[in-house]
Design a protein around this motif. Sequence first.
Motif, PDB file in Angstrom:
ATOM      1  N   ARG A  99      36.264  37.041  41.031  1.00  0.00           N
ATOM      2  CA  ARG A  99      37.268  37.604  41.946  1.00  0.00           C
ATOM      3  C   ARG A  99      37.999  38.777  41.282  1.00  0.00           C
ATOM      4  O   ARG A  99      38.211  39.818  41.896  1.00  0.00           O
ATOM      5  CB  ARG A  99      38.256  36.522  42.356  1.00  0.00           C
ATOM      6  N   GLU A 100      38.351  38.589  40.024  1.00  0.00           N
ATOM      7  CA  GLU A 100      39.095  39.620  39.305  1.00  0.00           C
ATOM      8  C   GLU A 100      38.295  40.921  39.207  1.00  0.00           C
ATOM      9  O   GLU A 100      38.820  42.006  39.431  1.00  0.00           O
ATOM     10  CB  GLU A 100      39.437  39.106  37.911  1.00  0.00           C
ATOM     11  N   VAL A 101      37.004  40.806  38.894  1.00  0.00           N
ATOM     12  CA  VAL A 101      36.157  41.995  38.787  1.00  0.00           C
ATOM     13  C   VAL A 101      36.039  42.685  40.141  1.00  0.00           C
ATOM     14  O   VAL A 101      36.142  43.917  40.233  1.00  0.00           O
ATOM     15  CB  VAL A 101      34.767  41.623  38.219  1.00  0.00           C
ATOM     16  N   ILE A 102      35.871  41.927  41.207  1.00  0.00           N
ATOM     17  CA  ILE A 102      35.775  42.511  42.550  1.00  0.00           C
ATOM     18  C   ILE A 102      37.070  43.235  42.917  1.00  0.00           C
ATOM     19  O   ILE A 102      37.042  44.356  43.427  1.00  0.00           O
ATOM     20  CB  ILE A 102      35.434  41.428  43.600  1.00  0.00           C
ATOM     21  N   ILE A 103      38.196  42.623  42.632  1.00  0.00           N
ATOM     22  CA  ILE A 103      39.484  43.235  42.953  1.00  0.00           C
ATOM     23  C   ILE A 103      39.675  44.537  42.177  1.00  0.00           C
ATOM     24  O   ILE A 103      40.059  45.559  42.740  1.00  0.00           O
ATOM     25  CB  ILE A 103      40.647  42.252  42.674  1.00  0.00           C
ATOM     26  N   LEU A 104      39.381  44.507  40.893  1.00  0.00           N
ATOM     27  CA  LEU A 104      39.553  45.716  40.084  1.00  0.00           C
ATOM     28  C   LEU A 104      38.587  46.822  40.505  1.00  0.00           C
ATOM     29  O   LEU A 104      38.954  47.994  40.544  1.00  0.00           O
ATOM     30  CB  LEU A 104      39.375  45.395  38.598  1.00  0.00           C
ATOM     31  N   LYS A 105      37.370  46.440  40.859  1.00  0.00           N
ATOM     32  CA  LYS A 105      36.361  47.438  41.232  1.00  0.00           C
ATOM     33  C   LYS A 105      36.613  48.008  42.625  1.00  0.00           C
ATOM     34  O   LYS A 105      36.621  49.227  42.824  1.00  0.00           O
ATOM     35  CB  LYS A 105      34.959  46.795  41.166  1.00  0.00           C
ATOM     36  N   TYR A 106      36.824  47.152  43.608  1.00  0.00           N
ATOM     37  CA  TYR A 106      36.870  47.619  44.987  1.00  0.00           C
ATOM     38  C   TYR A 106      38.274  47.841  45.539  1.00  0.00           C
ATOM     39  O   TYR A 106      38.451  48.677  46.405  1.00  0.00           O
ATOM     40  CB  TYR A 106      36.074  46.669  45.890  1.00  0.00           C
ATOM     41  N   TYR A 107      39.250  47.116  45.069  1.00  0.00           N
ATOM     42  CA  TYR A 107      40.615  47.340  45.544  1.00  0.00           C
ATOM     43  C   TYR A 107      41.275  48.480  44.767  1.00  0.00           C
ATOM     44  O   TYR A 107      42.086  49.210  45.306  1.00  0.00           O
ATOM     45  CB  TYR A 107      41.481  46.096  45.359  1.00  0.00           C
ATOM     46  N   HIS A 108      40.950  48.556  43.463  1.00  0.00           N
ATOM     47  CA  HIS A 108      41.644  49.516  42.608  1.00  0.00           C
ATOM     48  C   HIS A 108      40.743  50.632  42.103  1.00  0.00           C
ATOM     49  O   HIS A 108      41.170  51.450  41.301  1.00  0.00           O
ATOM     50  CB  HIS A 108      42.320  48.789  41.444  1.00  0.00           C
ATOM     51  N   ASP A 109      39.493  50.633  42.557  1.00  0.00           N
ATOM     52  CA  ASP A 109      38.556  51.725  42.311  1.00  0.00           C
ATOM     53  C   ASP A 109      38.394  52.038  40.825  1.00  0.00           C
ATOM     54  O   ASP A 109      38.309  53.198  40.429  1.00  0.00           O
ATOM     55  CB  ASP A 109      39.025  52.971  43.076  1.00  0.00           C
ATOM     56  N   LEU A 110      38.357  50.988  39.995  1.00  0.00           N
ATOM     57  CA  LEU A 110      38.153  51.189  38.558  1.00  0.00           C
ATOM     58  C   LEU A 110      36.659  51.205  38.248  1.00  0.00           C
ATOM     59  O   LEU A 110      35.860  50.570  38.935  1.00  0.00           O
ATOM     60  CB  LEU A 110      38.825  50.081  37.756  1.00  0.00           C
ATOM     61  N   LYS A 111      36.302  51.910  37.202  1.00  0.00           N
ATOM     62  CA  LYS A 111      34.913  51.978  36.754  1.00  0.00           C
ATOM     63  C   LYS A 111      34.584  50.732  35.940  1.00  0.00           C
ATOM     64  O   LYS A 111      35.465  50.110  35.357  1.00  0.00           O
ATOM     65  CB  LYS A 111      34.707  53.227  35.913  1.00  0.00           C
ATOM     66  N   ILE A 112      33.288  50.407  35.895  1.00  0.00           N
ATOM     67  CA  ILE A 112      32.817  49.245  35.132  1.00  0.00           C
ATOM     68  C   ILE A 112      33.309  49.336  33.681  1.00  0.00           C
ATOM     69  O   ILE A 112      33.779  48.348  33.119  1.00  0.00           O
ATOM     70  CB  ILE A 112      31.267  49.162  35.165  1.00  0.00           C
ATOM     71  N   LYS A 113      33.236  50.521  33.098  1.00  0.00           N
ATOM     72  CA  LYS A 113      33.670  50.727  31.711  1.00  0.00           C
ATOM     73  C   LYS A 113      35.145  50.350  31.550  1.00  0.00           C
ATOM     74  O   LYS A 113      35.520  49.677  30.580  1.00  0.00           O
ATOM     75  CB  LYS A 113      33.442  52.185  31.333  1.00  0.00           C
ATOM     76  N   ASP A 114      35.980  50.782  32.489  1.00  0.00           N
ATOM     77  CA  ASP A 114      37.413  50.486  32.408  1.00  0.00           C
ATOM     78  C   ASP A 114      37.683  48.995  32.611  1.00  0.00           C
ATOM     79  O   ASP A 114      38.536  48.419  31.935  1.00  0.00           O
ATOM     80  CB  ASP A 114      38.185  51.298  33.452  1.00  0.00           C
ATOM     81  N   ILE A 115      36.961  48.386  33.532  1.00  0.00           N
ATOM     82  CA  ILE A 115      37.123  46.943  33.773  1.00  0.00           C
ATOM     83  C   ILE A 115      36.728  46.169  32.514  1.00  0.00           C
ATOM     84  O   ILE A 115      37.417  45.218  32.117  1.00  0.00           O
ATOM     85  CB  ILE A 115      36.295  46.486  34.987  1.00  0.00           C
ATOM     86  N   ALA A 116      35.646  46.592  31.872  1.00  0.00           N
ATOM     87  CA  ALA A 116      35.197  45.935  30.633  1.00  0.00           C
ATOM     88  C   ALA A 116      36.276  46.029  29.562  1.00  0.00           C
ATOM     89  O   ALA A 116      36.551  45.050  28.860  1.00  0.00           O
ATOM     90  CB  ALA A 116      33.894  46.570  30.151  1.00  0.00           C
ATOM     91  N   GLU A 117      36.908  47.179  29.461  1.00  0.00           N
ATOM     92  CA  GLU A 117      37.977  47.361  28.478  1.00  0.00           C
ATOM     93  C   GLU A 117      39.182  46.480  28.802  1.00  0.00           C
ATOM     94  O   GLU A 117      39.740  45.822  27.938  1.00  0.00           O
ATOM     95  CB  GLU A 117      38.390  48.842  28.445  1.00  0.00           C
ATOM     96  N   ILE A 118      39.568  46.455  30.077  1.00  0.00           N
ATOM     97  CA  ILE A 118      40.725  45.669  30.500  1.00  0.00           C
ATOM     98  C   ILE A 118      40.499  44.184  30.260  1.00  0.00           C
ATOM     99  O   ILE A 118      41.376  43.480  29.767  1.00  0.00           O
ATOM    100  CB  ILE A 118      41.034  45.930  31.993  1.00  0.00           C
ATOM    101  N   LEU A 119      39.306  43.706  30.604  1.00  0.00           N
ATOM    102  CA  LEU A 119      39.018  42.280  30.491  1.00  0.00           C
ATOM    103  C   LEU A 119      38.426  41.899  29.130  1.00  0.00           C
ATOM    104  O   LEU A 119      38.096  40.742  28.902  1.00  0.00           O
ATOM    105  CB  LEU A 119      38.070  41.844  31.615  1.00  0.00           C
ATOM    106  N   ASP A 120      38.310  42.893  28.257  1.00  0.00           N
ATOM    107  CA  ASP A 120      37.804  42.666  26.910  1.00  0.00           C
ATOM    108  C   ASP A 120      36.459  41.943  26.934  1.00  0.00           C
ATOM    109  O   ASP A 120      36.267  40.922  26.269  1.00  0.00           O
ATOM    110  CB  ASP A 120      38.836  41.886  26.082  1.00  0.00           C
TER     111      ASP A 120
END
Length: 172
Positions: free
Chosen positions: A122-143
């Motif tokens: 759910r968290e990855v979907i929210i960050l990707k589609y609600y907040h338009d973050l890139k996979i690279k940025d999501i990986a950094e945020i979620l370590d």
Amino acid sequence: MEVKELIKLAKKGDDGAFYELMQLHKVRLLKIAISYLHNEVDALEALQEVTFRSYRSIKKVKQPEYFSTWLIRIMINYCHDQIHKKKSIADTSLLDNIAETVNYNQPLEIEEALEKIDAHLREVIILKYYHDLKIKDIAEILDSPESTIKTWLYKGLKALRDQLGERGGINV
């Protein structure tokens, strides 16, 4: 003034530079808080707390290009803490405050289906589609490695399709 310059000044104790940085990021941070906390008042409180925490530890930012990621990570950690506190105080669903949420123009069915899938997915979907973050940025945020984020995104979308399919809902 460039963001990198503002970060350097803020790290040296320039309150004005820090204020400008927060002004640049506050809308995005607020949207993230609302998507997690489902309550505008709680989201505003989260923004205030994240501003305080980031001000207190601005000197820990090692690479200015990751400042946004660093701020988002602080917000997500704070939101997770608040969600866990609420669940321990009273076993309430995140949908209890649905009337107070900001309308992201998605049907209620998607919101309910999201609540039923695994938290990481759910968290990855929210960050990707609600907040338009890139996979690279999501990986950094979620370590987590980018490959893990891609897997979680794939599994999350499949789980979302399955949830919506059970209801005869929308195709994702």
